[in-house]
Each structure stands twice: as C-alpha cells, then as structure tokens.
Write a protein that holds these residues in place. Structure first.
Motif: not given
Length: 185
Positions: A9-20, A64-73
C-alpha cells in the motif's frame, strides 16, 4: 493488514504521490517507464500486484531508487534522540542517518565542558557553525573563540579540540568519515 500488505500500500501511494507531484498523468509516466497506462492505473489502485520488473523502471522514471520506494515506514526513524556523553560533556543529535555525499555526517552538538587539553589529528576537514554560546577551538598552538552565528573550517591534520567557553554552547557540525569516528564515538 499484513506487513506485506502495508508495504504494498505504501509503495502504491508513493508511486501515485511522486507522479502527481511532477504533474504527470498516467500516460506521461507510462511513456517514461514503458508500461501501459492501464497497468499503471491497476498498480496504483491495488488491482494488480507490483512485480519487481515493473517497479525498477517506475522508480527510474520517477527519479527515485527502488530502495526509496520500498523503504519501511517506522516512526522511530523520524525522531532524532540525543546521545549524551557525560564523560566528554557533550550531547549529540545526528541529523543525518547515513553519510551524505562524500561521506559527510551532519550533527548538532551541545558542549558543556572546556576544550580538552589533548589535541587530536585525523585525515580530512571539519566544519562547524555556532548556534548559541561560544565554542573554544584549539588548533595547534592557537585558541580561537567562535561565537554565535560564526563558523569555522579547518584541516583536521592540525592537532585540534573544541569545547565550551564561559557556559554551554551548541553548534552544527559537518564531519567527514574520520571526523565522525573521532568526534562522535
């Protein structure tokens, strides 16, 4: 929700947020990462699992990097807790979790004791700016008082130490790898 589901869910939100944030439509991002707009839409909405072979080009396209997209929150990562060293009269807040460009670390240091008599050397350079109080900087045979709002930069191959002068002082320091090892450990 499972831990994998939370991360997904976080990765999806990050993708959408960065795109927006870039003002890109699904079509814009799709063209940049060579996926179809419908695939990206399903990824963002959770109607399609994210595959690694899709995630890498999406990350690249978003700058961005793959690491930044999937880093834990983890909220523990947000709060910087001071580390007290009573023996040396210092409290340190590491303001960078990892060494930055060129291996530098940024730290806020509160000193309460005078500069130690023992002067040390190590390869590199140190930078500091005094936020409050006055820092006594001992460089070889010289003693330099650095006041609030002033800064100092020096080669650390010159024997040196620093501490408080006439009361506690706080400073912001940029230390290279060797400076971090010497001053913060």
């Amino acid at each position: 929700m499972t831990q994998d589901g939370d991360l997904d869910s976080i990765v999806r939100k990050r993708i959408r947020g960065l795109r927006a944030a870039r003002g890109w439509s699904l079509d814009d991002l799709a063209a940049r990462c060579h996926l179809s707009p419908s695939t990206l839409s399903r990824i963002e909405t959770g109607h399609r699992r994210i595959a690694l072979d899709q995630l890498a080009p999406i990350a690249r396209a978003l700058g961005t990097t793959l690491d930044q997209l999937v880093e834990s929150v983890d909220d523990d990562d947000v709060v910087i807790r001071p580390q007290r060293d009573e023996a040396r009269g210092r409290t340190t807040w590491l303001l960078s979790r990892e060494s930055g460009p060129g291996g530098v670390t940024v730290a806020k240091i509160r000193v309460t004791r005078p500069a130690p008599a023992e002067l040390r050397v190590h390869p590199g350079r140190d930078w500091l700016t005094v936020l409050s109080g006055t820092v006594m900087l001992r460089l070889g045979e010289r003693t330099i008082l650095v006041g609030t709002g002033e800064a100092a930069e020096f080669s650390t191959m010159v024997p040196h130490s620093f501490g408080a002068h006439d009361g506690p002082a706080e400073m912001l320091c940029i230390l290279d790898h060797d400076g971090q090892r010497t001053h913060l450990r």
